[in-house]
Design an enzyme around this catalytic site. Sequence first.
Site, PDB file in Angstrom:
ATOM      1  N   ASP A   1       0.848  -1.192   0.000  1.00 51.11           N
ATOM      2  CA  ASP A   1       0.000   0.000   0.000  1.00 51.11           C
ATOM      3  C   ASP A   1       0.879   1.236   0.000  1.00 51.11           C
ATOM      4  O   ASP A   1       2.067   1.171   0.352  1.00 51.11           O
ATOM      5  CB  ASP A   1      -0.918  -0.002   1.225  1.00 51.11           C
ATOM      6  CG  ASP A   1      -1.867   1.191   1.242  1.00 51.11           C
ATOM      7  OD1 ASP A   1      -2.577   1.397   0.241  1.00 51.11           O
ATOM      8  OD2 ASP A   1      -1.878   1.931   2.239  1.00 51.11           O
ATOM      9  N   SER A   2       0.293   2.351  -0.346  1.00 46.14           N
ATOM     10  CA  SER A   2       1.030   3.611  -0.342  1.00 46.14           C
ATOM     11  C   SER A   2       1.303   4.097   1.073  1.00 46.14           C
ATOM     12  O   SER A   2       2.110   5.004   1.280  1.00 46.14           O
ATOM     13  CB  SER A   2       0.236   4.681  -1.097  1.00 46.14           C
ATOM     14  OG  SER A   2      -1.017   4.903  -0.469  1.00 46.14           O
TER      15      SER A   2
ATOM     16  N   CYS B   1      -4.360  -1.030  -2.275  1.00 45.38           N
ATOM     17  CA  CYS B   1      -4.387   0.411  -2.523  1.00 45.38           C
ATOM     18  C   CYS B   1      -5.131   0.629  -3.832  1.00 45.38           C
ATOM     19  O   CYS B   1      -4.757   0.049  -4.859  1.00 45.38           O
ATOM     20  CB  CYS B   1      -2.958   0.943  -2.614  1.00 45.38           C
ATOM     21  SG  CYS B   1      -2.806   2.662  -3.162  1.00 45.38           S
ATOM     22  N   ASN B   2      -6.174   1.432  -3.797  1.00 48.35           N
ATOM     23  CA  ASN B   2      -6.965   1.660  -5.004  1.00 48.35           C
ATOM     24  C   ASN B   2      -6.175   2.383  -6.082  1.00 48.35           C
ATOM     25  O   ASN B   2      -6.266   2.045  -7.262  1.00 48.35           O
ATOM     26  CB  ASN B   2      -8.225   2.460  -4.659  1.00 48.35           C
ATOM     27  CG  ASN B   2      -9.279   1.633  -3.964  1.00 48.35           C
ATOM     28  OD1 ASN B   2     -10.199   1.117  -4.572  1.00 48.35           O
ATOM     29  ND2 ASN B   2      -9.147   1.506  -2.650  1.00 48.35           N
ATOM     30  N   THR B   3      -5.386   3.374  -5.689  1.00 49.64           N
ATOM     31  CA  THR B   3      -4.598   4.132  -6.665  1.00 49.64           C
ATOM     32  C   THR B   3      -3.590   3.232  -7.365  1.00 49.64           C
ATOM     33  O   THR B   3      -3.454   3.252  -8.594  1.00 49.64           O
ATOM     34  CB  THR B   3      -3.875   5.303  -5.982  1.00 49.64           C
ATOM     35  OG1 THR B   3      -4.834   6.194  -5.406  1.00 49.64           O
ATOM     36  CG2 THR B   3      -3.021   6.059  -6.980  1.00 49.64           C
TER      37      THR B   3
ATOM     38  N   TYR C   1      -0.082   8.463  -2.808  1.00 48.76           N
ATOM     39  CA  TYR C   1       0.112   8.204  -4.232  1.00 48.76           C
ATOM     40  C   TYR C   1      -0.926   8.942  -5.086  1.00 48.76           C
ATOM     41  O   TYR C   1      -0.728   9.126  -6.280  1.00 48.76           O
ATOM     42  CB  TYR C   1      -0.014   6.699  -4.529  1.00 48.76           C
ATOM     43  CG  TYR C   1       1.186   5.855  -4.169  1.00 48.76           C
ATOM     44  CD1 TYR C   1       2.265   6.367  -3.453  1.00 48.76           C
ATOM     45  CD2 TYR C   1       1.233   4.521  -4.541  1.00 48.76           C
ATOM     46  CE1 TYR C   1       3.350   5.581  -3.112  1.00 48.76           C
ATOM     47  CE2 TYR C   1       2.330   3.714  -4.212  1.00 48.76           C
ATOM     48  CZ  TYR C   1       3.378   4.251  -3.501  1.00 48.76           C
ATOM     49  OH  TYR C   1       4.449   3.450  -3.184  1.00 48.76           O
ATOM     50  N   GLY C   2      -2.041   9.291  -4.476  1.00 50.29           N
ATOM     51  CA  GLY C   2      -3.174   9.814  -5.241  1.00 50.29           C
ATOM     52  C   GLY C   2      -2.931  11.093  -6.005  1.00 50.29           C
ATOM     53  O   GLY C   2      -3.675  11.420  -6.931  1.00 50.29           O
TER      54      GLY C   2
ATOM     55  N   GLU D   1      -4.053   9.264   7.532  1.00 46.54           N
ATOM     56  CA  GLU D   1      -2.616   9.117   7.717  1.00 46.54           C
ATOM     57  C   GLU D   1      -2.136   9.840   8.976  1.00 46.54           C
ATOM     58  O   GLU D   1      -1.163   9.451   9.603  1.00 46.54           O
ATOM     59  CB  GLU D   1      -1.863   9.644   6.490  1.00 46.54           C
ATOM     60  CG  GLU D   1      -2.003   8.780   5.243  1.00 46.54           C
ATOM     61  CD  GLU D   1      -1.191   7.499   5.313  1.00 46.54           C
ATOM     62  OE1 GLU D   1      -0.246   7.430   6.133  1.00 46.54           O
ATOM     63  OE2 GLU D   1      -1.517   6.563   4.562  1.00 46.54           O
TER      64      GLU D   1
ATOM     65  N   CYS E   1     -10.999   3.971  -1.659  1.00 46.96           N
ATOM     66  CA  CYS E   1      -9.651   4.140  -1.122  1.00 46.96           C
ATOM     67  C   CYS E   1      -9.633   3.387   0.189  1.00 46.96           C
ATOM     68  O   CYS E   1     -10.577   3.504   0.987  1.00 46.96           O
ATOM     69  CB  CYS E   1      -9.324   5.622  -0.909  1.00 46.96           C
ATOM     70  SG  CYS E   1      -7.715   5.914  -0.118  1.00 46.96           S
ATOM     71  N   THR E   2      -8.591   2.628   0.449  1.00 49.91           N
ATOM     72  CA  THR E   2      -8.575   1.790   1.644  1.00 49.91           C
ATOM     73  C   THR E   2      -8.485   2.600   2.939  1.00 49.91           C
ATOM     74  O   THR E   2      -8.681   2.056   4.030  1.00 49.91           O
ATOM     75  CB  THR E   2      -7.418   0.772   1.588  1.00 49.91           C
ATOM     76  OG1 THR E   2      -6.181   1.450   1.291  1.00 49.91           O
ATOM     77  CG2 THR E   2      -7.690  -0.278   0.527  1.00 49.91           C
ATOM     78  N   HIS E   3      -8.217   3.889   2.832  1.00 50.61           N
ATOM     79  CA  HIS E   3      -8.246   4.753   4.014  1.00 50.61           C
ATOM     80  C   HIS E   3      -9.679   5.075   4.433  1.00 50.61           C
ATOM     81  O   HIS E   3      -9.957   5.303   5.611  1.00 50.61           O
ATOM     82  CB  HIS E   3      -7.528   6.082   3.722  1.00 50.61           C
ATOM     83  CG  HIS E   3      -6.059   5.978   3.521  1.00 50.61           C
ATOM     84  ND1 HIS E   3      -5.490   5.352   2.437  1.00 50.61           N
ATOM     85  CD2 HIS E   3      -5.019   6.447   4.267  1.00 50.61           C
ATOM     86  CE1 HIS E   3      -4.172   5.445   2.513  1.00 50.61           C
ATOM     87  NE2 HIS E   3      -3.865   6.093   3.615  1.00 50.61           N
TER      88      HIS E   3
END
Length: 285
Positions: A11-12, A74-76, A43-44, A153, A185-187
Site C-alpha cells: 500500500d502507499s 491500494c486503489n490508486t 500516491y493519489g 494518515e 480508497c482503503t483509508h
Amino acid sequence: MMIRKPIGMLDSGVGGLTVLKAVKERLPHESFVYIGDTLRNPYGNKEEKDIITYTLQLADFLVSQGVKMIVIACNTATAQALKEVSQRVSVPVIGVIVPGSEAAAKLSQTKKVGVLATRSTVDSGFYEETIKSFDSDISIESLACPQFVDLVEQNDYRSENAKKVVAETLEPFKTATMDTLILGCTHFPLLAPFIQEVMGEDVTLIDSGALTSQAIERVLEEEQTRAEADGNPSVQLYTTGSKDAFKKIAKDWLETDQFTIETIALERLTDKHGRNEHSSHCDSK
C-alpha cells in the site's frame, strides 16, 4: 511448501491495514508480509509513471520475501499498476477495485453509483470501466477526496475536524440520487461513520478492501495454497517511513500488537536487462 508461505500486501501507506485486518479475520491461519510506502505517500496526487515505479518496487520486495500472492491493497496503485505487477511477478496478483465494483453493480437498485477515491483513481476511470463491465446501464458519479487520506494518515479520523471535513467534501453528493457508494480508497472505511451520516442510511457503503478478502480466499482455494490450521501464522509489517508512527496506527487499527515491524529503505537499481530492481536496508530498532 507453498501453503506455508505468507500473503504479501502493499500500500502507499497505512490504509491497506484495513484490508489486512479484514483478510486476517477471514483467513486466521495465514501469515502476512505488509509494506506501506509512508515515506512517499500519498500516491493519489502523483504521476502515473511514478505510481507504477513505486508499486513495482514494493512488489519486488514482497517477492524477495517469498510470498505466495500479492495483494495491491491500494486503489490508486491498483488502478495504475495492476497490469504491470501482474506481468512482472509469477504469483497471483489481486487488486481492490474489481470486488467493490462487482458488489456495487449487483446491489444498486437505482443503477446510480457513487465513487469516493483519490484524484489519481478518479482520473484513471478504472472504477467506471470496471463497474460498467458488470452492468453497462449503471451511471457513475465520482468524487476525489484527497483530504480524507490526510486525515487517516495523521490518525485524525475520529475528531470533530474529520467530521467537518467529510461533511464539506461530500456536499456535492448530498442531493444525488445514488443508492450505493463505493469507498474507493482503503483509508476511507475509517471515516465510514461520518460518510454514512452525511449520505443517509438509504445509501449503502461498499468497502472494497473488505470484499477483497473473499477474492483472496477464492484464489487460495483455486491454487490449493490456503494455509492449514496447524501452522504458526505471523504478521510482519514494513514501512518506508517512521516505524514508531506506523506502529501506533497499526496497533490501533488492527486492534492487536501481535506483529513485528521494521523500517525499510528501498533504492532503485537497474540490472543488465534494464529492469527496475531494489536493494533494501532494514532497521528494526
